[in-house]
Enzyme design. Structure first.
Site, short mmCIF file in Angstrom:
data_model
loop_
_atom_site.label_atom_id
_atom_site.label_comp_id
_atom_site.label_asym_id
_atom_site.label_seq_id
_atom_site.Cartn_x
_atom_site.Cartn_y
_atom_site.Cartn_z
N LYS A 116 -2.69 1.06 -6.79
CA LYS A 116 -2.79 1.12 -5.33
C LYS A 116 -4.22 1.36 -4.89
CE LYS A 116 1.99 2.34 -4.56
NZ LYS A 116 2.94 3.43 -4.61
N LYS A 195 3.43 -10.33 -9.60
CA LYS A 195 4.66 -9.61 -9.32
C LYS A 195 5.02 -9.74 -7.82
CE LYS A 195 5.94 -4.92 -8.32
NZ LYS A 195 5.55 -3.53 -8.14
N LYS A 198 5.37 -6.52 -1.66
CA LYS A 198 4.91 -6.48 -0.29
C LYS A 198 3.37 -6.43 -0.24
CE LYS A 198 4.62 -5.34 4.12
NZ LYS A 198 3.26 -4.92 4.10
#
Ligand code: TRP
Length: 327
Positions: A116, A195, A198
């Protein structure tokens, strides 16, 4: 009261965006199947989404829509326990207790945190201790089995580490959960081959407008292998379509990929039709739910009450075990 079914299964989903096929095949469809013969606990993890979604309206809307999606697809609030994470505050209490049991070194190893940060999401403490909140989600309900996608494997291992450490320090208090990771789906590729997620903006949403779904399907990456040559099966289009096929249809698709004459455009159209067929029975139910916010809120509050009862009994054990309960 109906006798309690076994085992207790729990999983959650983050309302960080519109739910998509990766969510559906990785977790949602399995949860719905399992509810027949297990004691299913299912929740919308809005505290987790908060770590990376500072927009108030988007978070509130996504949470509501995720609840409508689940209910439309078949989560039965009477058979199962279905709620929004933040409606059961015992989980955050347990998070604090578990934080005091968790070494910084363990959190430093979390690959999802590193991913992230690499994507440019601000490194806040919520994001860093995300796995501890997830451990609390699981341990707060005496969960035995956790159905999740492969990307959550490390989080499950951390949960087990934390629970074992807790029990070692304070005596047997927490149930050690087992992961149940979907083997066939593994990680579903998105339309760009990464992958499906979102955060990569490469998803195919479950309930978007037909036009949106069609556009996403049509933009799945393909290669430029000439039409008369065999095609590569290890590709997003092949993988996504396979999820919708029965055994015979799957064999047929494999043969078409191995032979000559296959046009990607035809396969994309087939995938689009399959997606629409598969979800169309649930669309009107979902529209109804979206239009009846009060009804959905009532269902969620009912679920939160059921979940709180279980959480409170686990917290009682934890408070006693740790000395928090004595004064
Ligand atoms: N981290 C999970 C995901 O992104 C969502 C989640 C939060 C979860 N708490 C959980 C999953 C507890 C299983 C159990 O998919």
């Amino acid at each position: 009261m109906a006798p309690r079914k076994n085992p207790r299964l729990l999983s959650g989903i983050q309302p960080s965006g519109t739910l998509h096929l990766g969510n559906y095949f990785g977790m949602m469809s399995r949860m719905i199947q399992y509810q027949k013969d297990s004691d299913l606990f299912c929740f919308i993890a809005n505290y987790h989404a908060l770590t990376a979604l500072p927009d108030k309206d988007t978070l509130a809307q996504n949470t509501f829509h995720a609840a409508c999606d689940f209910l439309a697809l078949g989560i039965d609030p009477d058979q199962s326990t279905f709620w929004v994470q933040s409606d059961v505050p015992q989980v955050t209490e347990l998070t604090w207790v578990l934080s005091s049991m968790t070494s910084v070194g363990l959190m430093d190893r979390a690959t999802s945190y590193k991913d992230k940060i690499a994507q440019g999401i601000t490194a806040n403490m919520g994001l860093f201790s995300y796995p501890i909140l997830m451990a609390a989600d699981i341990l707060c309900f005496d969960t035995q089995v956790v159905p999740v996608g492969k990307d959550q494997k490390q989080h499950l291992e951390m949960t087990r580490d934390i629970a074992v450490r807790f029990n070692h320090t304070y005596g047997e208090t927490l149930v050690i959960p087992e992961p149940d990771i979907e083997k066939t789906t593994q990680l579903l590729p998105g339309i760009d081959g990464q992958k499906m997620s979102k955060s990569y903006q490469n998803t195919i949403p479950i309930f978007a407008d037909e036009k949106v779904i069609r556009k996403r399907v049509m933009s799945i990456v393909t290669d430029n292998t000439p039409i008369d040559q065999p095609k590569n099966k290890n590709t997003p289009l092949f993988h996504i379509l396979s999820l919708f096929l029965h055994e015979m249809e799957q064999k047929d698709l494999e043969e078409r990929y191995d032979g000559s004459g296959l046009r990607y455009g035809d396969i994309k159209l087939k995938l689009y039709e399959r997606i629409m067929d598969h979800f169309s029975p649930f669309r009107s139910k979902r529209d109804q739910l979206v239009a009846n916010e009060k009804q959905v809120r009532d269902i969620l509050h009912f679920g939160a009450e059921k979940a709180s009862k279980v959480a409170e009994s686990v917290l009682d054990r934890v408070r006693l075990a740790t000395g928090i309960g004595y004064f």
